[in-house]
Design an enzyme around this catalytic site. Sequence first.
Site, PDB file in Angstrom:
ATOM      1  CD  GLU A   9      -3.074  -0.931   2.216  1.00 45.57           C
ATOM      2  OE1 GLU A   9      -2.956  -0.071   3.104  1.00 45.57           O
ATOM      3  OE2 GLU A   9      -4.072  -1.666   2.121  1.00 45.57           O
ATOM      4  CD  GLU A  40      -3.591  -5.756   4.028  1.00 48.64           C
ATOM      5  OE1 GLU A  40      -4.360  -4.849   4.411  1.00 48.64           O
ATOM      6  OE2 GLU A  40      -2.352  -5.679   4.122  1.00 48.64           O
TER       7      GLU A  40
HETATM    8  C1  FCB Z   1      -4.210  -1.934   5.562  1.00 45.28           C
HETATM    9  C2  FCB Z   1      -2.809  -2.318   6.003  1.00 45.28           C
HETATM   10  C3  FCB Z   1      -2.767  -3.357   7.083  1.00 45.28           C
HETATM   11  C4  FCB Z   1      -3.878  -3.200   8.087  1.00 45.28           C
HETATM   12  C5  FCB Z   1      -5.215  -3.034   7.409  1.00 45.28           C
HETATM   13  C6  FCB Z   1      -6.379  -2.883   8.341  1.00 45.28           C
HETATM   14  O1  FCB Z   1      -4.206  -0.627   5.110  1.00 45.28           O
HETATM   15  O2  FCB Z   1      -2.082  -2.800   4.909  1.00 45.28           O
HETATM   16  O3  FCB Z   1      -1.497  -3.316   7.662  1.00 45.28           O
HETATM   17  O4  FCB Z   1      -3.598  -2.196   8.952  1.00 45.28           O
HETATM   18  O5  FCB Z   1      -5.185  -1.940   6.551  1.00 45.28           O
END
Ligand code: FCB
Length: 451
Positions: free
Chosen positions: A175, A363
């Site tokens: 990210e 994620e």
């Molecule tokens: C993302 C991050 C991860 C975590 C989630 C909730 O932005 O990559 O580390 O904090 O959010």
Amino acid sequence: MELTDQDTQFHKQLFGPDFIWGVSTAAFQIEGAHDADGKGESVWDAFTAKKSKILNADHARVTCDFYNRYQEDIDLIKELNIPNFRFSISWARLLPSGIGQVNQAGIDYYNRVINYCISMGIEPWVTIYHWDLPQVLEQKGGWTSREVIDWFSEFVTLCAKSFGDRVKHWMVMNEPVVFTGAGYFFGIHAPGRNGIRNFIPAIHHVVLSINAGGKILRKLLPEAQVGTTFSCSQIEPLTDKPRDVAAAVRADALINRLFIEPLLGLGYPVNDLPVLKSLQKYIKPGDEDNMQFDFDFIGIQNYTREIVKYSFFTPYIGAKMVKAENRNVELTAMRWEVYPPSIYHMIKKFDAYPQIKSIIITENGAAFPDTVDDNAVHDGKRLQYLQNYIAQVLKAKNEGCKLNGYFVWTLTDNFEWAEGYHPRFGLIHVDHATQQRIVKDSGRWYGRFLK
Ligand code: FCB
């Protein structure tokens, strides 16, 4: 626990036999052992030690103590039938001074984790950089310094040479827009710098570093799958008035397109976000040829959507988010809107780039307040969230998107950056005082789904 409708309709087989299922974590959020065995300080160690930066003055010196409890946690991954485990490498554990002297104890630790995964039949997926720059490098300018490309290349090379004989799936960075935006523009994440003059150079140096990292992995590990991950949120204008629509286009360029497009060879989205013209100052002759990289897969990470309206008073972007708490929608503990179609729209958006070969959701997940009842956590909301988002992932898959995997964020309740321990995202509950783990209903469900 009762089976919901979705439980009975839903089979992982619907996604095909090759679909990759996993769970994601990050070093700083779970490891603890902040100064053990020669580890150096990272920007997050330094930031969490400052006053008033983290909710409730929480810190991550121990967090889930994964450094010492990795076997127990990998055993739980196994118990939940999760075949792929994503984790990141702490740069300062391998290279306490950022570059130069290698800390063998750090290499040994990641070897133990990787070897234990493999011995349990769990595939390790390694993120090289998940936001924890060595503090000594921040003192030399961090991501605003062009030298970072060389520093990062040294770290990537060390990771590839140390672990590449066993690790077949790599993500260069996590990210980029979040750690440059929150860390160098807003100053709400480490290293806590702010302003456009820090943000703009950081953007370009991160793009060149992701490219350099990709090239190093490809060269040293020609058989490996090389990817990198991006955050993304569906962006919608508050109204269909032209100025709200135009504001949403600018916000989308910033939030969803800023890093992926130069890496795909499309250049920065300058036309839709004119403030990016100031990148020109940092672009050197030849840089154009060192931005595009042909990744094997792109990781996308989605949690929510954003509603955007025109704002005369917001500099550089002229757009403002309408907070979810003012929109009468269901919220998570992060005050993010629960909006499953967002993940579908983001898959479609990234799928539309012909340059992307394969997409993996690296994620997705949700924080809700949990309570422990009799050694159980009945987290119906998280369970529902996961099922509803995964249903949207299936919809995109069925429509033929080049989508090949899904990872839940996250394994255990952990240190959620500036929000500390308050938001609980885990499939597994952690009592941070005793380190006791309890698999939540959502974790049990994921385990049945993956069986
Ligand atoms: C993302 C991050 C991860 C975590 C989630 C909730 O932005 O990559 O580390 O904090 O959010």
